[in-house]
Write a protein that holds these residues in place. Structure first.
Motif, mmCIF file in Angstrom:
data_model
loop_
_atom_site.group_PDB
_atom_site.id
_atom_site.type_symbol
_atom_site.label_atom_id
_atom_site.label_comp_id
_atom_site.label_asym_id
_atom_site.label_seq_id
_atom_site.Cartn_x
_atom_site.Cartn_y
_atom_site.Cartn_z
ATOM 1 N N LEU A 70 0.852 -1.199 0.000
ATOM 2 C CA LEU A 70 0.000 0.000 0.000
ATOM 3 C C LEU A 70 0.886 1.247 0.000
ATOM 4 C CD1 LEU A 70 -2.581 -0.870 2.818
ATOM 5 C CD2 LEU A 70 -3.150 -0.558 0.413
ATOM 6 N N ILE A 71 0.303 2.390 -0.375
ATOM 7 C CA ILE A 71 1.010 3.655 -0.191
ATOM 8 C C ILE A 71 1.066 3.878 1.320
ATOM 9 C CG2 ILE A 71 0.866 6.163 -0.491
ATOM 10 C CD1 ILE A 71 -0.373 5.694 -3.218
ATOM 11 N N CYS A 72 2.210 4.317 1.811
ATOM 12 C CA CYS A 72 2.374 4.473 3.255
ATOM 13 C C CYS A 72 2.727 5.917 3.620
ATOM 14 C CB CYS A 72 3.482 3.544 3.735
ATOM 15 S SG CYS A 72 3.855 3.739 5.477
ATOM 16 N N LEU A 73 2.126 6.399 4.690
ATOM 17 C CA LEU A 73 2.489 7.694 5.275
ATOM 18 C C LEU A 73 3.193 7.386 6.594
ATOM 19 C CD1 LEU A 73 2.345 10.801 5.673
ATOM 20 C CD2 LEU A 73 0.120 10.466 6.728
ATOM 21 N N SER A 74 4.457 7.799 6.690
ATOM 22 C CA SER A 74 5.221 7.497 7.895
ATOM 23 C C SER A 74 5.731 8.779 8.523
ATOM 24 C CB SER A 74 6.396 6.605 7.538
ATOM 25 O OG SER A 74 6.501 5.600 8.497
ATOM 26 N N ASP A 75 5.912 8.703 9.846
ATOM 27 C CA ASP A 75 6.333 9.878 10.592
ATOM 28 C C ASP A 75 7.573 9.523 11.393
ATOM 29 O OD1 ASP A 75 5.066 12.000 13.081
ATOM 30 O OD2 ASP A 75 6.305 10.315 13.619
ATOM 31 N N ASP A 76 8.533 10.422 11.425
ATOM 32 C CA ASP A 76 9.590 10.277 12.428
ATOM 33 C C ASP A 76 9.675 11.618 13.116
ATOM 34 O OD1 ASP A 76 11.504 8.491 13.651
ATOM 35 O OD2 ASP A 76 13.007 9.945 13.031
ATOM 36 N N SER A 77 9.618 11.598 14.432
ATOM 37 C CA SER A 77 9.579 12.872 15.134
ATOM 38 C C SER A 77 10.286 12.749 16.466
ATOM 39 C CB SER A 77 8.132 13.321 15.332
ATOM 40 O OG SER A 77 7.371 12.252 15.842
ATOM 41 N N GLY A 78 10.596 13.897 17.042
ATOM 42 C CA GLY A 78 11.286 13.861 18.319
ATOM 43 C C GLY A 78 11.507 15.252 18.874
ATOM 44 N N LEU A 79 12.124 15.256 20.036
ATOM 45 C CA LEU A 79 12.366 16.491 20.786
ATOM 46 C C LEU A 79 13.854 16.819 20.742
ATOM 47 C CD1 LEU A 79 11.190 18.546 22.987
ATOM 48 C CD2 LEU A 79 12.025 16.897 24.674
ATOM 49 N N GLU A 80 14.161 18.070 20.435
ATOM 50 C CA GLU A 80 15.555 18.542 20.490
ATOM 51 C C GLU A 80 15.658 19.602 21.586
ATOM 52 O OE1 GLU A 80 17.115 18.114 15.880
ATOM 53 O OE2 GLU A 80 16.751 20.111 16.686
ATOM 54 N N VAL A 81 16.595 19.418 22.497
ATOM 55 C CA VAL A 81 16.796 20.378 23.586
ATOM 56 C C VAL A 81 18.139 21.068 23.374
ATOM 57 C CG1 VAL A 81 16.911 20.678 26.103
ATOM 58 C CG2 VAL A 81 15.500 18.837 25.134
ATOM 59 N N ASN A 82 18.100 22.409 23.242
ATOM 60 C CA ASN A 82 19.335 23.157 22.945
ATOM 61 C C ASN A 82 20.438 22.877 23.956
ATOM 62 O OD1 ASN A 82 17.722 24.272 21.004
ATOM 63 N ND2 ASN A 82 18.311 26.382 21.393
ATOM 64 N N ALA A 83 20.092 22.914 25.246
ATOM 65 C CA ALA A 83 21.105 22.755 26.301
ATOM 66 C C ALA A 83 21.715 21.351 26.313
ATOM 67 C CB ALA A 83 20.484 23.063 27.663
ATOM 68 N N LEU A 84 21.048 20.406 25.632
ATOM 69 C CA LEU A 84 21.576 19.036 25.561
ATOM 70 C C LEU A 84 22.161 18.747 24.177
ATOM 71 C CD1 LEU A 84 18.758 17.100 27.474
ATOM 72 C CD2 LEU A 84 20.858 18.084 28.392
ATOM 73 N N ASP A 85 22.616 19.807 23.515
ATOM 74 C CA ASP A 85 23.222 19.679 22.172
ATOM 75 C C ASP A 85 22.273 19.018 21.176
ATOM 76 O OD1 ASP A 85 25.632 20.672 23.329
ATOM 77 O OD2 ASP A 85 26.065 18.657 24.073
ATOM 78 N N GLY A 86 20.984 19.337 21.315
ATOM 79 C CA GLY A 86 20.014 18.794 20.347
ATOM 80 C C GLY A 86 19.484 17.413 20.697
ATOM 81 N N ASN A 87 19.962 16.833 21.794
ATOM 82 C CA ASN A 87 19.420 15.530 22.208
ATOM 83 C C ASN A 87 18.080 15.711 22.928
ATOM 84 O OD1 ASN A 87 21.389 13.617 21.345
ATOM 85 N ND2 ASN A 87 22.804 14.535 22.798
ATOM 86 N N PRO A 88 17.254 14.675 22.995
ATOM 87 C CA PRO A 88 17.413 13.322 22.468
ATOM 88 C C PRO A 88 17.299 13.208 20.944
ATOM 89 C CG PRO A 88 15.285 13.554 23.566
ATOM 90 C CD PRO A 88 16.058 14.813 23.826
ATOM 91 N N GLY A 89 16.695 14.205 20.272
ATOM 92 C CA GLY A 89 16.666 14.213 18.805
ATOM 93 C C GLY A 89 16.112 12.936 18.205
ATOM 94 N N ILE A 90 16.845 12.355 17.250
ATOM 95 C CA ILE A 90 16.344 11.144 16.576
ATOM 96 C C ILE A 90 16.295 9.937 17.523
ATOM 97 C CG2 ILE A 90 16.986 11.840 14.223
ATOM 98 C CD1 ILE A 90 19.422 9.909 14.473
ATOM 99 N N TYR A 91 16.890 10.100 18.713
ATOM 100 C CA TYR A 91 16.851 8.993 19.692
ATOM 101 C C TYR A 91 15.732 9.183 20.720
ATOM 102 C CZ TYR A 91 21.356 8.383 17.494
ATOM 103 O OH TYR A 91 22.344 8.231 16.551
#
Length: 200
Positions: free
Chosen positions: A67-88
């Motif tokens: 099927l055609i698929c709609l997928s999402d990848d999302s996350g939170l970036e915190v400046n003081a944590l150098d952008g972490n957790p980000g993609i993790y």
């Protein structure tokens, strides 16, 4: 460009919170399938960015379901944590995806950087990358970002993931305290979806 408007789609996520949010964004006349309809487990996400991981998921789920698929990848970036957790972001919740544990880890890492962080405005953002993938179709992708800051305490029972510790810019309350209808109008997923809405 897509050959024709999409009439049925697989939402490529095994996260019930994400599935509900994406379903609420999609047009009501669309036939929506979830990965549980096909009993498909999630692929290994080894991309370096939200966009890469979103494409990995969309391609994988589309091939498995035909099927055609709609997928999402999302996350939170915190400046003081150098952008972490980000993609993790999900991985910070451990194997069981426990976001209370993930939010505590954000607090712990901030404590480590600066014991006084609760008295400061810790800038953060939510990022969402959406991908529409179907065999023989042009792949469509979009990114939505909402800026804000970290709440010193977990607040609210709505939403999912890191919502109870994220206060969007211009608001006094966390996503976790907001009514879903209010959150959906401003969040990162909505912003990304707005850019691809015309394909439905």
């Amino acid at each position: 460009m897509l050959k024709k408007k999409i009439t049925k789609i697989l939402v490529g996520t095994n996260n019930p919170g994400k599935l509900k949010e994406i379903k609420d964004l999609l047009p009501k006349n669309l036939k929506i399938y979830s990965t549980s309809d096909f009993k498909i487990k999630s692929p290994l996400e080894n991309g370096k960015t939200f966009e890469e991981n979103s494409l990995i998921k969309a391609r994988y789920f589309s091939k498995k379901s035909k099927l055609i698929c709609l997928s999402d990848d999302s996350g939170l970036e915190v400046n003081a944590l150098d952008g972490n957790p980000g993609i993790y972001s999900a991985r910070w919740g451990g194997k069981k995806g426990d976001f209370t544990k993930a939010m505590r880890r954000v607090f712990k890492e901030l404590d480590r950087k600066n014991k006084n962080w609760k008295n400061k405005k810790i800038k953060a953002r939510f990022i969402c990358a959406l991908t529409i993938y179907g065999s023989g179709q042009k792949t469509i992708s979009s990114v939505g970002i909402i800026e804000g800051h970290i709440s010193p305490y977990m607040k609210g029972k709505n939403g999912f993931g890191y919502d109870p510790i994220f206060i969007p810019k211009g608001k006094k309350i966390t996503f976790g305290e907001m009514k879903p209808s209010e959150k959906y109008k401003i969040d990162h997923r909505y912003k990304a979806f707005k850019k691809i809405k015309k394909f439905f």
